[in-house]
Design a protein around this motif. Structure first.
Motif, PDB file in Angstrom:
ATOM      1  N   SER A   1       0.820  -1.212   0.000  1.00 48.59           N
ATOM      2  CA  SER A   1       0.000   0.000   0.000  1.00 48.59           C
ATOM      3  C   SER A   1       0.850   1.256   0.000  1.00 48.59           C
ATOM      4  O   SER A   1       0.354   2.352  -0.236  1.00 48.59           O
ATOM      5  CB  SER A   1      -0.914   0.009   1.229  1.00 48.59           C
ATOM      6  OG  SER A   1      -0.152  -0.060   2.428  1.00 48.59           O
ATOM      7  N   THR A   2       2.148   1.110   0.264  1.00 54.05           N
ATOM      8  CA  THR A   2       3.064   2.242   0.302  1.00 54.05           C
ATOM      9  C   THR A   2       4.300   1.913  -0.525  1.00 54.05           C
ATOM     10  O   THR A   2       4.857   0.824  -0.404  1.00 54.05           O
ATOM     11  CB  THR A   2       3.491   2.566   1.747  1.00 54.05           C
ATOM     12  OG1 THR A   2       2.351   2.968   2.497  1.00 54.05           O
ATOM     13  CG2 THR A   2       4.525   3.680   1.780  1.00 54.05           C
ATOM     14  N   ARG A   3       4.707   2.848  -1.363  1.00 56.30           N
ATOM     15  CA  ARG A   3       5.927   2.694  -2.162  1.00 56.30           C
ATOM     16  C   ARG A   3       6.894   3.815  -1.776  1.00 56.30           C
ATOM     17  O   ARG A   3       6.510   4.984  -1.778  1.00 56.30           O
ATOM     18  CB  ARG A   3       5.614   2.775  -3.656  1.00 56.30           C
ATOM     19  CG  ARG A   3       4.624   1.702  -4.149  1.00 56.30           C
ATOM     20  CD  ARG A   3       5.287   0.385  -4.392  1.00 56.30           C
ATOM     21  NE  ARG A   3       4.355  -0.632  -4.845  1.00 56.30           N
ATOM     22  CZ  ARG A   3       4.557  -1.402  -5.901  1.00 56.30           C
ATOM     23  NH1 ARG A   3       5.661  -1.274  -6.620  1.00 56.30           N
ATOM     24  NH2 ARG A   3       3.689  -2.325  -6.246  1.00 56.30           N
ATOM     25  N   ILE A   4       8.099   3.430  -1.448  1.00 53.92           N
ATOM     26  CA  ILE A   4       9.131   4.396  -1.082  1.00 53.92           C
ATOM     27  C   ILE A   4      10.351   4.156  -1.961  1.00 53.92           C
ATOM     28  O   ILE A   4      10.781   3.016  -2.135  1.00 53.92           O
ATOM     29  CB  ILE A   4       9.516   4.261   0.406  1.00 53.92           C
ATOM     30  CG1 ILE A   4       8.314   4.574   1.303  1.00 53.92           C
ATOM     31  CG2 ILE A   4      10.684   5.185   0.752  1.00 53.92           C
ATOM     32  CD1 ILE A   4       8.590   4.347   2.784  1.00 53.92           C
ATOM     33  N   SER A   5      10.903   5.233  -2.524  1.00 59.41           N
ATOM     34  CA  SER A   5      12.103   5.138  -3.345  1.00 59.41           C
ATOM     35  C   SER A   5      13.205   5.949  -2.691  1.00 59.41           C
ATOM     36  O   SER A   5      13.009   7.119  -2.360  1.00 59.41           O
ATOM     37  CB  SER A   5      11.826   5.664  -4.753  1.00 59.41           C
ATOM     38  OG  SER A   5      13.008   5.673  -5.534  1.00 59.41           O
ATOM     39  N   VAL A   6      14.361   5.317  -2.492  1.00 58.87           N
ATOM     40  CA  VAL A   6      15.528   5.986  -1.922  1.00 58.87           C
ATOM     41  C   VAL A   6      16.656   5.904  -2.935  1.00 58.87           C
ATOM     42  O   VAL A   6      17.036   4.812  -3.350  1.00 58.87           O
ATOM     43  CB  VAL A   6      15.965   5.337  -0.596  1.00 58.87           C
ATOM     44  CG1 VAL A   6      17.165   6.092  -0.014  1.00 58.87           C
ATOM     45  CG2 VAL A   6      14.817   5.298   0.408  1.00 58.87           C
ATOM     46  N   VAL A   7      17.181   7.054  -3.340  1.00 58.54           N
ATOM     47  CA  VAL A   7      18.299   7.104  -4.280  1.00 58.54           C
ATOM     48  C   VAL A   7      19.439   7.861  -3.622  1.00 58.54           C
ATOM     49  O   VAL A   7      19.259   9.000  -3.172  1.00 58.54           O
ATOM     50  CB  VAL A   7      17.913   7.786  -5.602  1.00 58.54           C
ATOM     51  CG1 VAL A   7      19.116   7.848  -6.541  1.00 58.54           C
ATOM     52  CG2 VAL A   7      16.749   7.050  -6.268  1.00 58.54           C
ATOM     53  N   VAL A   8      20.601   7.229  -3.535  1.00 61.55           N
ATOM     54  CA  VAL A   8      21.800   7.881  -3.020  1.00 61.55           C
ATOM     55  C   VAL A   8      22.795   7.929  -4.172  1.00 61.55           C
ATOM     56  O   VAL A   8      23.214   6.892  -4.680  1.00 61.55           O
ATOM     57  CB  VAL A   8      22.410   7.107  -1.829  1.00 61.55           C
ATOM     58  CG1 VAL A   8      23.588   7.884  -1.246  1.00 61.55           C
ATOM     59  CG2 VAL A   8      21.360   6.848  -0.751  1.00 61.55           C
TER      60      VAL A   8
ATOM     61  N   HIS B   1      20.064   2.622  -5.634  1.00 61.39           N
ATOM     62  CA  HIS B   1      18.631   2.880  -5.807  1.00 61.39           C
ATOM     63  C   HIS B   1      17.854   1.762  -5.118  1.00 61.39           C
ATOM     64  O   HIS B   1      17.935   0.609  -5.509  1.00 61.39           O
ATOM     65  CB  HIS B   1      18.277   2.928  -7.298  1.00 61.39           C
ATOM     66  CG  HIS B   1      16.882   3.413  -7.566  1.00 61.39           C
ATOM     67  ND1 HIS B   1      16.451   3.790  -8.812  1.00 61.39           N
ATOM     68  CD2 HIS B   1      15.817   3.589  -6.736  1.00 61.39           C
ATOM     69  CE1 HIS B   1      15.179   4.178  -8.736  1.00 61.39           C
ATOM     70  NE2 HIS B   1      14.785   4.041  -7.497  1.00 61.39           N
ATOM     71  N   LEU B   2      17.118   2.138  -4.074  1.00 61.88           N
ATOM     72  CA  LEU B   2      16.353   1.175  -3.289  1.00 61.88           C
ATOM     73  C   LEU B   2      14.870   1.477  -3.431  1.00 61.88           C
ATOM     74  O   LEU B   2      14.424   2.594  -3.172  1.00 61.88           O
ATOM     75  CB  LEU B   2      16.759   1.257  -1.817  1.00 61.88           C
ATOM     76  CG  LEU B   2      15.962   0.390  -0.837  1.00 61.88           C
ATOM     77  CD1 LEU B   2      16.258  -1.096  -1.072  1.00 61.88           C
ATOM     78  CD2 LEU B   2      16.272   0.776   0.604  1.00 61.88           C
ATOM     79  N   ALA B   3      14.090   0.482  -3.841  1.00 62.74           N
ATOM     80  CA  ALA B   3      12.639   0.598  -3.894  1.00 62.74           C
ATOM     81  C   ALA B   3      12.047  -0.261  -2.782  1.00 62.74           C
ATOM     82  O   ALA B   3      12.391  -1.443  -2.657  1.00 62.74           O
ATOM     83  CB  ALA B   3      12.104   0.147  -5.250  1.00 62.74           C
TER      84      ALA B   3
ATOM     85  N   ALA C   1      19.115  -1.669  -6.716  1.00 58.00           N
ATOM     86  CA  ALA C   1      19.959  -1.599  -7.908  1.00 58.00           C
ATOM     87  C   ALA C   1      21.211  -0.807  -7.567  1.00 58.00           C
ATOM     88  O   ALA C   1      21.133   0.237  -6.916  1.00 58.00           O
ATOM     89  CB  ALA C   1      19.199  -0.929  -9.053  1.00 58.00           C
ATOM     90  N   LEU C   2      22.363  -1.313  -8.000  1.00 57.18           N
ATOM     91  CA  LEU C   2      23.659  -0.676  -7.752  1.00 57.18           C
ATOM     92  C   LEU C   2      24.329  -0.389  -9.085  1.00 57.18           C
ATOM     93  O   LEU C   2      24.414  -1.278  -9.942  1.00 57.18           O
ATOM     94  CB  LEU C   2      24.556  -1.589  -6.915  1.00 57.18           C
ATOM     95  CG  LEU C   2      24.004  -2.058  -5.571  1.00 57.18           C
ATOM     96  CD1 LEU C   2      24.932  -3.105  -4.959  1.00 57.18           C
ATOM     97  CD2 LEU C   2      23.834  -0.886  -4.623  1.00 57.18           C
ATOM     98  N   GLN C   3      24.817   0.841  -9.258  1.00 53.95           N
ATOM     99  CA  GLN C   3      25.442   1.206 -10.521  1.00 53.95           C
ATOM    100  C   GLN C   3      26.614   2.131 -10.269  1.00 53.95           C
ATOM    101  O   GLN C   3      26.643   2.853  -9.274  1.00 53.95           O
ATOM    102  CB  GLN C   3      24.434   1.922 -11.441  1.00 53.95           C
ATOM    103  CG  GLN C   3      23.255   1.072 -11.857  1.00 53.95           C
ATOM    104  CD  GLN C   3      22.265   1.858 -12.704  1.00 53.95           C
ATOM    105  OE1 GLN C   3      22.174   3.071 -12.584  1.00 53.95           O
ATOM    106  NE2 GLN C   3      21.534   1.154 -13.555  1.00 53.95           N
ATOM    107  N   GLY C   4      27.571   2.106 -11.185  1.00 52.60           N
ATOM    108  CA  GLY C   4      28.641   3.088 -11.154  1.00 52.60           C
ATOM    109  C   GLY C   4      29.958   2.563 -10.652  1.00 52.60           C
ATOM    110  O   GLY C   4      30.204   1.356 -10.561  1.00 52.60           O
TER     111      GLY C   4
END
Length: 230
Positions: free
Chosen positions: A94-101, A109-111, A124-127
């Protein structure tokens, strides 16, 4: 199934399941559309000829191999079943939270897909320094009480100065956006001022060592409490 620790010192990563993007794309459409859109891979994201990975870095026989392929084939079947179950449970969120560092050269990027009795995390990890995971996503079931500590650990994967962006949407239609900035190892909160139709960002204010955990706690309390009340 065993999770795979990242080559860089990555506290907490060893509890995740690593899945290659092709496997996510092979989910039935009814499950694939439940995936967070910003983390749903596209065929163009895959490098031609990239090996299919099961769990962790170890490669495994492709699903098209004939029956009788041994333990690797059986493990792939188990992972496929687990992934389908994971995706189907996203429908209960019921709740979606997106955290991008992001530092500009490294991105975490954490969903988070949260609901009554359910908590799923997709990472997801990139770079720079995270190349081994460019064609994979990491999955885990997670309790709300662990999220703040997990995000703190993930932020440590980004070695340069960075910005943490947190956005959320609840089943009630409420949405929000928060920011933190890390400079020289210390967290700061940008001061955003609104005057009429204009928005300005003032000097950052020191947010303290526990800034990430406190921000997550505040957002989770706001969103999950609101969801439970409806």
């Amino acid at each position: 199934m065993n999770a795979h620790p990242v080559a860089r010192e990555t506290a907490g990563i060893d509890s995740w399941i690593v899945v290659d993007l092709d496997r996510i794309l092979r989910l039935p459409e009814r499950l694939r559309r439940l995936w967070p859109p910003d983390l749903l891979p596209h065929r163009a994201d895959r490098e031609p000829g990239a090996a299919s990975a099961g769990v962790g870095k170890a490669s495994a026989a492709p699903e098209s191999d004939e029956a009788g392929g041994g333990g690797a084939k059986r493990e792939l079947d188990v992972l496929t079943a687990w992934l389908r179950g994971f995706a189907s449970e996203l429908d209960r969120a019921s709740t979606r939270i997106s955290v991008v560092v992001s530092s500009g050269v490294e991105t975490v990027h954490l969903a988070l897909c949260l609901g009554s009795g359910v908590g799923h995390a997709i990472l997801a990890l990139q770079g720079e320094g995270l190349e081994d995971f460019a064609q994979h996503q990491l999955l885990r079931r997670i309790e709300a009480g662990l999220i703040g500590h997990v995000v703190e650990d993930l932020a440590e994967l980004v070695e340069h100065d960075c910005v943490l962006t947190l956005s959320w949407a609840s089943g009630t239609g409420a949405t929000g956006l928060e920011f933190l900035r890390r400079k020289g190892g210390a967290w700061f909160r940008p001061v955003i001022e609104r005057a009429g139709d204009s928005v300005t960002v003032d000097d950052d204010v020191a947010a303290g060592e526990a800034a990430v955990r406190m921000l997550l706690s505040a957002v989770l309390t706001r969103t999950l409490t609101a969801g439970a009340a409806n």
